[in-house]
Write an enzyme that holds these catalytic residues in place. Structure first.
Site, PDB file in Angstrom:
ATOM      1  N   ARG A   1      -2.789  -5.971  -8.159  1.00  0.00           N
ATOM      2  CA  ARG A   1      -1.741  -6.980  -8.030  1.00  0.00           C
ATOM      3  C   ARG A   1      -1.858  -7.952  -9.200  1.00  0.00           C
ATOM      4  NH1 ARG A   1      -3.544  -8.062  -1.981  1.00  0.00           N
ATOM      5  NH2 ARG A   1      -5.434  -7.953  -3.213  1.00  0.00           N
TER       6      ARG A   1
ATOM      7  N   HIS B   1       0.843  -1.212   0.000  1.00  0.00           N
ATOM      8  CA  HIS B   1       0.000   0.000   0.000  1.00  0.00           C
ATOM      9  C   HIS B   1       0.871   1.253   0.000  1.00  0.00           C
ATOM     10  CE1 HIS B   1      -3.076  -2.607   2.371  1.00  0.00           C
ATOM     11  NE2 HIS B   1      -3.625  -2.370   1.194  1.00  0.00           N
TER      12      HIS B   1
ATOM     13  N   LYS C   1     -17.404  -5.649   8.149  1.00  0.00           N
ATOM     14  CA  LYS C   1     -16.103  -6.278   8.392  1.00  0.00           C
ATOM     15  C   LYS C   1     -15.712  -6.126   9.850  1.00  0.00           C
ATOM     16  CE  LYS C   1     -13.569  -6.185   3.989  1.00  0.00           C
ATOM     17  NZ  LYS C   1     -12.404  -5.611   3.288  1.00  0.00           N
TER      18      LYS C   1
ATOM     19  N   SER D   1      -3.096  -7.599   3.257  1.00  0.00           N
ATOM     20  CA  SER D   1      -3.197  -7.423   4.706  1.00  0.00           C
ATOM     21  C   SER D   1      -3.652  -8.714   5.360  1.00  0.00           C
ATOM     22  CB  SER D   1      -4.188  -6.311   5.043  1.00  0.00           C
ATOM     23  OG  SER D   1      -3.768  -5.092   4.511  1.00  0.00           O
TER      24      SER D   1
END
Ligand code: PNS
Length: 168
Positions: free
Chosen positions: A90, A17, A41, A128
Site C-alpha cells: 500500500r 486483498h 495473534k 483488516s
C-alpha cells in the site's frame, strides 16, 4: 506451471486483498491464498471462518486455492512447489517490513521470489484492522469487504456495517 503463494492473516479478507488475488491469478497458473496460523495473534475470525470467507469471495476465480498453514511461510511454499510469494504494497510504510520479510524469506529459501503488487488506488488506505475497528464502533464498511465477509461482519457487529443505503 507457475504457482504463487499469497500469504496473510486475512482477518478478514478485504476488497484490497481480493483485488491482489484477482490480479495475481492473471499472472500465475495457480494462486494459493495461504492463511497463516499465528499463535501470537488473537484473530477475530477462526481459521475455518477465514478460509471459508476467502473461498466464497474468490469462487469466481478458477485458478485460486485456499489453504491454511502454520510454521514458516517458506516451508509451506516449498511443499506446494510454488515459485513466487505475492505480497501487496500500500504505502511506503508497508515497504520496510515487507522488504525485511522478502530478504529473510530469500535467505531461507532462495528458490522462491517475492513479487510485490501495488494496491489498487481505491484500497490504498485499507487494512483488516481498520475495517474491524470501524465496524466495532458502528461504522459502515460495506465499500471495503466482499459480500460474504460483510454478512459475517454483520453477525459480529450488527447491521450498521451495511450502512444506511441498505437499511435491513
Ligand atoms: O497479513 P499479514 O499479517 O501481514 O501476514 C504476515 C505473514 C502471515 C505473511 C507473515 O507473518 C508470515 O509469513 N508468517 C509465517 C511465519 C514466517 O514465515 N515468518 C518469517 C517471515 S520472514
Amino acid at each position: 506451471m507457475t504457482v504463487a503463494v499469497y500469504p496473510g492473516s486475512f482477518d478478514p479478507i478485504t476488497k484490497g486483498h481480493l483485488d491482489i488475488v484477482e490480479r495475481a491469478a492473471q499472472i500465475f497458473n495457480e494462486v494459493i491464498v495461504a492463511v497463516a496460523i499465528n499463535p501470537n495473534k488473537k484473530p477475530l475470525f477462526t481459521m475455518d471462518e477465514r478460509v471459508e470467507m476467502i473461498r466464497m469471495a474468490s469462487s469466481h476465480i478458477p485458478n485460486v486455492r485456499v489453504e491454511s498453514f502454520s510454521g514458516l511461510l517458506v516451508d509451506f511454499t516449498r511443499k506446494q512447489g510454488a515459485q513466487a510469494i505475492v505480497r501487496g504494497l500500500r504505502a511506503v510504510s508497508d515497504f520496510e517490513v515487507e522488504f525485511q520479510m522478502a530478504l529473510m524469506n530469500k535467505r531461507l529459501y532462495p528458490e522462491a521470489e517475492t513479487v510485490f503488487m501495488a494496491t489498487h488506488t481505491d484500497y490504498a488506505f485499507l487494512s483488516s484492522s481498520m475495517v474491524k475497528e470501524v465496524a466495532s464502533f458502528g461504522g459502515e464498511v460495506s465499500d471495503y469487504l466482499p459480500p460474504a465477509v460483510l454478512k459475517k461482519m454483520a453477525e459480529k457487529f450488527g447491521d450498521t456495517v451495511w450502512g444506511k443505503a441498505s437499511a435491513r
